[in-house]
Design an enzyme around this catalytic site. Sequence first.
Site, PDB file in Angstrom:
ATOM      1  N   TYR A 139      46.776  40.699  41.040  1.00  0.00           N
ATOM      2  CA  TYR A 139      47.803  41.414  40.287  1.00  0.00           C
ATOM      3  C   TYR A 139      49.149  41.434  40.987  1.00  0.00           C
ATOM      4  O   TYR A 139      50.147  41.877  40.418  1.00  0.00           O
ATOM      5  CB  TYR A 139      47.341  42.844  39.991  1.00  0.00           C
ATOM      6  CG  TYR A 139      46.688  42.982  38.639  1.00  0.00           C
ATOM      7  CD1 TYR A 139      46.955  44.054  37.809  1.00  0.00           C
ATOM      8  CD2 TYR A 139      45.789  42.021  38.184  1.00  0.00           C
ATOM      9  CE1 TYR A 139      46.345  44.184  36.568  1.00  0.00           C
ATOM     10  CE2 TYR A 139      45.177  42.135  36.956  1.00  0.00           C
ATOM     11  CZ  TYR A 139      45.457  43.223  36.149  1.00  0.00           C
ATOM     12  OH  TYR A 139      44.851  43.332  34.919  1.00  0.00           O
TER      13      TYR A 139
ATOM     14  N   LYS B 286      33.986  39.916  48.211  1.00  0.00           N
ATOM     15  CA  LYS B 286      33.478  38.559  48.372  1.00  0.00           C
ATOM     16  C   LYS B 286      33.806  38.091  49.793  1.00  0.00           C
ATOM     17  O   LYS B 286      34.255  36.970  50.032  1.00  0.00           O
ATOM     18  CB  LYS B 286      34.106  37.639  47.317  1.00  0.00           C
ATOM     19  CG  LYS B 286      33.428  36.271  47.192  1.00  0.00           C
ATOM     20  CD  LYS B 286      31.990  36.344  46.728  1.00  0.00           C
ATOM     21  CE  LYS B 286      31.406  34.939  46.553  1.00  0.00           C
ATOM     22  NZ  LYS B 286      29.956  34.961  46.294  1.00  0.00           N
TER      23      LYS B 286
ATOM     24  N   ASP C 262      29.164  39.183  43.549  1.00  0.00           N
ATOM     25  CA  ASP C 262      28.263  38.567  42.578  1.00  0.00           C
ATOM     26  C   ASP C 262      26.908  39.250  42.571  1.00  0.00           C
ATOM     27  O   ASP C 262      26.285  39.417  41.522  1.00  0.00           O
ATOM     28  CB  ASP C 262      28.132  37.056  42.827  1.00  0.00           C
ATOM     29  CG  ASP C 262      27.873  36.709  44.276  1.00  0.00           C
ATOM     30  OD1 ASP C 262      28.434  37.364  45.168  1.00  0.00           O
ATOM     31  OD2 ASP C 262      27.118  35.763  44.528  1.00  0.00           O
TER      32      ASP C 262
ATOM     33  N   ASP D 295      38.086  44.525  37.862  1.00  0.00           N
ATOM     34  CA  ASP D 295      38.200  44.169  36.454  1.00  0.00           C
ATOM     35  C   ASP D 295      36.854  43.682  35.918  1.00  0.00           C
ATOM     36  O   ASP D 295      36.390  44.117  34.864  1.00  0.00           O
ATOM     37  CB  ASP D 295      39.258  43.075  36.296  1.00  0.00           C
ATOM     38  CG  ASP D 295      40.086  43.240  35.032  1.00  0.00           C
ATOM     39  OD1 ASP D 295      39.871  44.210  34.291  1.00  0.00           O
ATOM     40  OD2 ASP D 295      40.954  42.390  34.785  1.00  0.00           O
TER      41      ASP D 295
END
Length: 418
Positions: free
Chosen positions: A157, A227, A281, A305
């Site tokens: 963003y 991640k 994930d 998100d």
Amino acid sequence: MGYDKVEVPAEGEKVAVDEDDELIVPDDPVIPIIHGDGIGTDVGPAAQKVLQAAADATGREINWMRVYAGESAREKYDENLPEDTIEALKEFKVSIKGPLTTPVGAGFRSLNVALRKKLDLYTNIRPTYHLDGVPSPVKQPEQMDMVTFRENTEDVYAGIEWEAGTDEVQEVKEFVEEQMGYDDVIHDGEVGIGVKPITEFGTKRLVRQAIDYALEKDRDSVTLVHKGNIMKFTEGAFRDWGYEVAREEYGEEVITEDTLWEERDGEPPEDAVVVNDRIADNMLQQILTRTDQYDVLAMPNLNGDYLSDACGAQIGGLGIAPGANIGDGRVLAEPVHGSAPKYAGQDKVNPTAMILSGRIMLEFMGWDDAADLVRDAVEQTIVDRKVTYDIERQVEDAEKLATSEYAEAVVDNLYDLA
């Protein structure tokens, strides 16, 4: 201050903040509202009616100040985000908005993002919980009760990127390959390049808000979702900085998952919040397979998100999912869903997400009794099978209501429950 084309209510007081950026809310606050674009013209007034009733039922009053952004601002100011609106949201501290559409070529990547950056609303909070009577694609939707804290100003963003085919992207590519030594990473030919900043400052203030919320709301855990196994210096740093906040700033109120198992055989201290972390994930899997084991999730922007929308799917979709943007001493509530312009003005769509976004606003104002009334009244209306078309088509013997009729039904239930 004076405003050009908006009217400040004659009655009501400003919300103030103390030296610790805590809100000081009168019983008759002035609250700016942006109805929004598309279906915002329907869900904005519906939410306003319900929130006004919740204030009235608890002996208070909201003095609404209508301000403008997006299409309504273009009609009134010939611009998307007028200074009147920015200044009103700054001055009155607590506000609510409907969905906004950013037109192509209008100067902003996103009006929603522009508002968050201009007001330094660095946290996007999305509570996800199931309401009785709402159809769900999972067998036990009641197990979903998570609150996502999503960083609002960094990560993707930040919007730092260069378009394929430009001189600028070629300069960046050459710098990365020749100066930084990544000569085997970027394929030849057309390429777009973006930069993903994640800072210690941005991370730590987000994680503080998540931990403070967990302590205040008596939640059991805060999970850092990242991640970092691949992106070690951005998302891995997010994880490390998050743990630093937990270890260095909260004493015995917070315990990390490693300490929990190494020293206490998995038994947390009473009233302590456990801070752990999960790979992004894997977390998408765990919200389905171990839904009831998670409480508060803190994560960078893009992960937030994905995860918050995936959580929302389990409780019936984005038509139900509320949200709010939080900064230091400032709140701007907004639903998760978009503006759906093809349904604009049809008095058809579900206003629940915006109504429940207003519930978050009421909670941050300290009006917990009014906030609880809103939730209970919405749930009772759905249990009564008085619903908008999106739920009616999935529920046997339901009564299909227009947006405005649904809001009236919620208000009736609210007064009955008060």
